[in-house]
Every structure is written in C-alpha cells, then in structure tokens.
Scaffold this active site. Structure first.
Site, PDB file in Angstrom:
ATOM      1  N   MET A 241      22.192  33.239  19.257  1.00  0.00           N
ATOM      2  CA  MET A 241      21.784  32.659  20.529  1.00  0.00           C
ATOM      3  C   MET A 241      23.006  32.494  21.423  1.00  0.00           C
ATOM      4  O   MET A 241      24.043  31.984  20.984  1.00  0.00           O
ATOM      5  CB  MET A 241      21.119  31.298  20.296  1.00  0.00           C
ATOM      6  CG  MET A 241      20.749  30.552  21.573  1.00  0.00           C
ATOM      7  SD  MET A 241      19.528  31.393  22.609  1.00  0.00           S
ATOM      8  CE  MET A 241      18.040  31.162  21.600  1.00  0.00           C
ATOM      9  N   ASP A 242      22.870  32.920  22.664  1.00  0.00           N
ATOM     10  CA  ASP A 242      23.987  32.845  23.601  1.00  0.00           C
ATOM     11  C   ASP A 242      23.597  31.974  24.788  1.00  0.00           C
ATOM     12  O   ASP A 242      22.447  31.552  24.925  1.00  0.00           O
ATOM     13  CB  ASP A 242      24.368  34.252  24.070  1.00  0.00           C
ATOM     14  CG  ASP A 242      25.721  34.292  24.749  1.00  0.00           C
ATOM     15  OD1 ASP A 242      26.476  33.303  24.636  1.00  0.00           O
ATOM     16  OD2 ASP A 242      26.034  35.307  25.389  1.00  0.00           O
ATOM     17  N   GLY A 243      24.567  31.717  25.660  1.00  0.00           N
ATOM     18  CA  GLY A 243      24.290  31.009  26.897  1.00  0.00           C
ATOM     19  C   GLY A 243      24.116  29.522  26.748  1.00  0.00           C
ATOM     20  O   GLY A 243      23.572  28.864  27.625  1.00  0.00           O
TER      21      GLY A 243
END
Length: 544
Positions: A241-243
């Site tokens: 998961m990014d951001g």
C-alpha cells in the site's frame, strides 16, 4: 494519487470559464479510488464548507492545478472527521502522462488562452463528484519548453533549469542507456496529465487536445497509469500500500492525523506562497515544480529474492519470514502497517486504520535504553520509511502523486521468476512529486537518504568505501555494519546497472547480516523536471 493543474484570469471570470458545459458533470461516481488505508473522499453533503475554507486558506484554489494540492483539499471539507487529514496517495483510477515537444510555438501559444486553459482542472473542481470533469487535465512545462514559448524568466530552481537528463548521474542513474529514448535529451517540452475512471475517457480527452493543438506539437512519449485491480487497489506493483505518508499544509489541512507532523507552509510546495523565500516571477505564484520519473519494477525478481533469502525468525512460518524480509526492505507491510508498529507480522487492521498507520516516530520510550542507531527490531532503512521522515525534516518535503503503470505479472513471468522483455509487459511506478524547490525536495531525498550508504545516520559512523559494507565496533553491540543504500531504489552513484549492493539492518536477529542485492529491483527509465504553472499563466505570461 493526483492529477491536475492551472487556472484563468480573475476569480469570477475564472469560475465562469471553468464551469463551462464540459464540466457540468453528471457523474455518479468519482474518478478517484478510495482505499481504506488512505483518507476517504469528500461527499456532496459538505460542499458548503468549501468557500469558507477557500477564503481561510488565502490560496486561489481556482488558479492552482488540481493535481498539486487535491490531497489537502479533502482535509478542508472534512473538518469534522479525523479520518480525512490530508494524506491521499494513489487516488486516480486511470491516468495518462502525454509528453510532447512544441513544434510551432506561435500556434501553440495562440491556443493556450481560449482552448487549453478552459480544459485545465483546478483544485476546487475535484472536491466533489458533482464538479469533477469527465476527465481531469493538467499541464506542465520543462525549462526547454518555457524557452520554446520565449519565456525566459528565472524561476529560481537550478535543477529545473538544468533538466533531469543532465542530472541523471547526480541522482544515481547508471547513465541513460536504460532511459526511454524520448527522455534522453531535452526534447520534452511539456506534459499533459489526464485522469478519469475509464481508459476511453482519457483517450477521448487526449484526442480532443491533439485536435486543438494540431501540428503545433509532436508526441515524444506516453505512460499509461492505472490503479491495480481488486484488493490491490492503492498498492504498487511489489504489493505494498502506498500514499499513506504525506505532509500537512497550512491553510489546507484542518484536522492533522496522528503522526502526520506539523502543519507546513504552503510555500514548501507552491512557489510564491508563504514560506517560499526564493524570488519568483509574479505570474508563477501558485505553481509547483513537478518531478516525473518512470520507474520500472522487476516484480518476479524481487519476489524470488525474498524467497531465496527469507529470514529465519523462530515462531514464524516460511511465508511469514519471506514477508518479513520484504516488509523490512520497504519499511511497511503490504497492508500499509509500518514495521515500527508491527515488527514481526502484518497487521491489516492497523494498516487500514489511517488514524494509526502513520502514527510513529522511530522512537520507543516504552523500551528501556532504546536507540534506533543500534536496535535491530525496528527497521528504518527503506523506501516508504524514508518519506515518513520528511514529516519531521525541515525544508525537505514533497507531495507524492504517482500511480502504477503496466499490466499485472503474467503466469509465465511468475513461474520463470523473470520479468518479460516484451515492452508491452513493462510495469512500474509513474513517480510524481511536487515541491517548490527540487534541490531541497526530491534531489535531497534521493541523494542524502536513498543513495547514501550511511543512512540511517547514527548507524553510519564509517567513511564511505567502494561498494562493500564495512563493519564497525560499537561496544556491547559488537560489529554493526553501515546500512547501505536503500534496498529498493538506492544506488551507488556512478556504479553500473545491477552492481551488487550490500545492505544491512534487515535481519532482526543478526545486526551483521549483510544482504547482497545483485539486481536492481527498480530500473530508472528516465524522466524530466517540469513546472506546473498557475492556470492564469496560460492566459497571461505563457500566451503572450
């Protein structure tokens, strides 16, 4: 993550232009994704809060291109909820980056005020499904692009003036032989960023733009980005998961999420705003420097390395030891849960809770005598962890707005443990970062942290040697190696591609365990430095 830029003329005039027929949206759903781990999207029930927030922010949100600050606008309109604190991340469903060269400056400039400026999506338009366009559009120009338009004003950023091609070795790229040919030089004058919920919408809008500009531009390159499918939405291609970690901005973020850090002056991201001390031309106020990097990800090779070098922590299964090594390389588990808060196993409930998944400081007062410089339980030397540090590091902040590109790993690639050489199967991250100073933003992070074998500092008391990791005696902690460059995107400057990199600190049971990475898991395919001007510049300084 994000996607739009610019505005026109004065307040009411601007709004009337941008509220044209093409933006009287009848959308039933947003053009943005909404993963649990990231702050939620605004709803129409609170749109009445926008004008007051806009006034309080003292920023002209009708003139700021939407891709730059949209994350923080969510915080403004969700004033009653801590679940929306201004950290967004990979929010766009579909996005295209269309890189072009200006061939007929006179014609191009003549189209900017009346034809292109009305298409550019501002920040306010993205606040609600009701006002979102079918396809959001932003535009940015390289230094050579501004010169092609006969704009010679000094924007006060030496990296932007020099361009990324000239900067390649300084930021760690092993030359430019692996760059996309279009980036290898100074021919990229600008980029259109187009975002929507379907590929057809994006292509239709690009066709419209190309029809308007005709032969005044020529295509150099394009990158198609998209949120990954199913439960991988919001995750980059390695599966993480990014951001999650983004800074909070004064005048925008009304409710700071736990762990988000202090409110930062808007001038760290927008030129000419409070906190930006560099002299800029007046027409540039509200613009931002955009760093674009096309970063290929070798997913099968990364997964194979983790399997071949799995840790051996008692009580964990083989797969858990594989996952643990990956998480320690990255700094977070695939769910988004940070290693610092969940040291041995992924915790999806933590990862999905945006009031907890960024609430850490790499310090543990609950552990007597804890010292991050010598403790091996909590890993710091990694991709996302480094961006987390910008929360507390003055003057080195960026807003990340990238998106994955390319297809999912094929069955053949998975079984062969090798990425295909077919260009149509290339996958990676279209990296986008906004800042008001490229040198203290992106370049600092890349040079001082990512490519610095002595980062994390405190674990690095050694002189830098060639590409080997020396050891140092630290009393009762015996021999602690310097960490080495970032295991995912770090490189020894001027080293050839796939030069073995030695990293330590990833084995919680053995501080001297050195992992030799004999392949670049991320390959730079090049990029450029751009300036995303305020929309009013499209009808003013850039059009005359």
């Amino acid at each position: 993550m994000k996607f739009s830029y610019l505005s026109v003329l004065l307040a009411f005039a601007i709004q009337s232009v941008h509220a044209g027929p093409q933006y009287r949206s009848t959308r039933q759903s947003s053009i943005l994704i909404n993963p649990d781990a990231q702050p939620g999207l605004p709803g129409p029930r609170i749109q009445s809060a926008v004008p007051a927030a806009n006034h309080a922010a003292t920023l002209n949100l009708n003139d700021i291109q939407g891709d730059i600050l949209y994350a923080y606008q969510l915080a403004i309109i969700h004033q009653s909820s801590l679940t929306n604190g201004g950290r967004i991340g990979m929010k766009k469903k579909k996005e295209m980056f269309f890189f072009f060269s200006i061939k007929d400056a006179k014609t191009f400039k003549s189209k900017l005020p009346s034809k292109i400026a009305p298409l550019i999506t501002n920040t306010n338009q993205l606040l609600s499904v009701d006002t979102q366009p079918t396809t959001a559009v932003n535009i940015a120009f390289s230094h050579t692009g501004l010169l092609a338009l006969n704009v010679t004003d000094n924007l006060g950023d030496s990296a932007f003036t020099g361009g990324q091609f000239k900067d390649a070795s300084s930021i760690g790229d092993p030359g430019t032989s692996q760059w996309v040919p279009g980036f290898a030089g100074t021919n990229v004058h600008g980029v259109f960023l187009l975002a929507s919920d379907t590929v057809k919408n994006v292509h239709d809008e690009l066709a419209r733009i190309k029809s308007i500009l005709g032969n005044s531009i020529s295509e150099i390159h394009r990158v198609h980005g998209a949120a990954r499918p199913g439960d991988q939405e919001g995750h980059e291609h390695f599966g993480f998961m990014d951001g999650i970690s983004q800074p909070a901005v004064q005048g925008f973020t009304q409710q700071v999420l736990p762990g988000q850090g202090d409110l930062l002056p808007a001038g760290e991201f927008l030129v000419g705003e409070s906190g930006d001390s560099t002299t800029r031309p007046s027409w540039a106020k509200g613009g931002s420097f955009l760093v674009f990097r096309q970063m290929q990800q070798k997913v099968p090779e990364f997964n194979k390395y983790l399997m071949d070098h799995a840790l051996n922590v008692p009580g964990l299964t083989q797969q858990e030891n594989v996952d643990l090594l990956g998480a320690r390389f990255i700094g977070r588990w695939k769910s988004g849960a940070p290693i610092d808060l969940s040291s041995l196993r992924d915790d999806p409930s933590l990862g999905n809770d945006n009031t907890r998944n960024n609430n850490f400081t790499f310090d543990h007062p609950d552990i007597p005598g804890f010292d991050i410089a010598t403790n091996q339980t909590f890993e710091l030397d990694a991709w996302f962890a480094e961006y987390k540090l910008t929360t507390d590091e003055p003057d080195h902040h960026i807003i990340r707005a990238g998106i994955p590109y390319g297809p999912e790993v094929t069955d053949y690639e998975h079984t062969s443990n090798a990425s295909s050489t077919d260009p149509s199967l290339e996958r990676g991250l279209a990296f986008v970062a906004y800042q008001s100073n490229i040198n203290t933003g992106f370049r600092f992070l890349q040079q001082a942290w990512v490519n610095n074998a002595n980062f994390f500092f405190g674990k690095a008391i050694l002189p830098i040697s060639t590409h080997s990791a020396s050891l140092i005696s630290l009393g009762p902690f015996s021999k602690i190696p310097r960490p080495g460059v970032d295991p995912i995107i770090g490189r020894s400057v001027n080293a050839p591609a796939d030069t073995p990199r030695n990293v330590s600190g990833s084995d919680p049971l053995n501080s001297t365990h050195i992992f030799t990475l004999d392949i670049d898991f991320v390959v730079s395919r090049g990029g450029e430095y751009f300036f995303s001007p305020p929309i009013s510049a499209l009808t003013g300084a850039l059009a005359v």
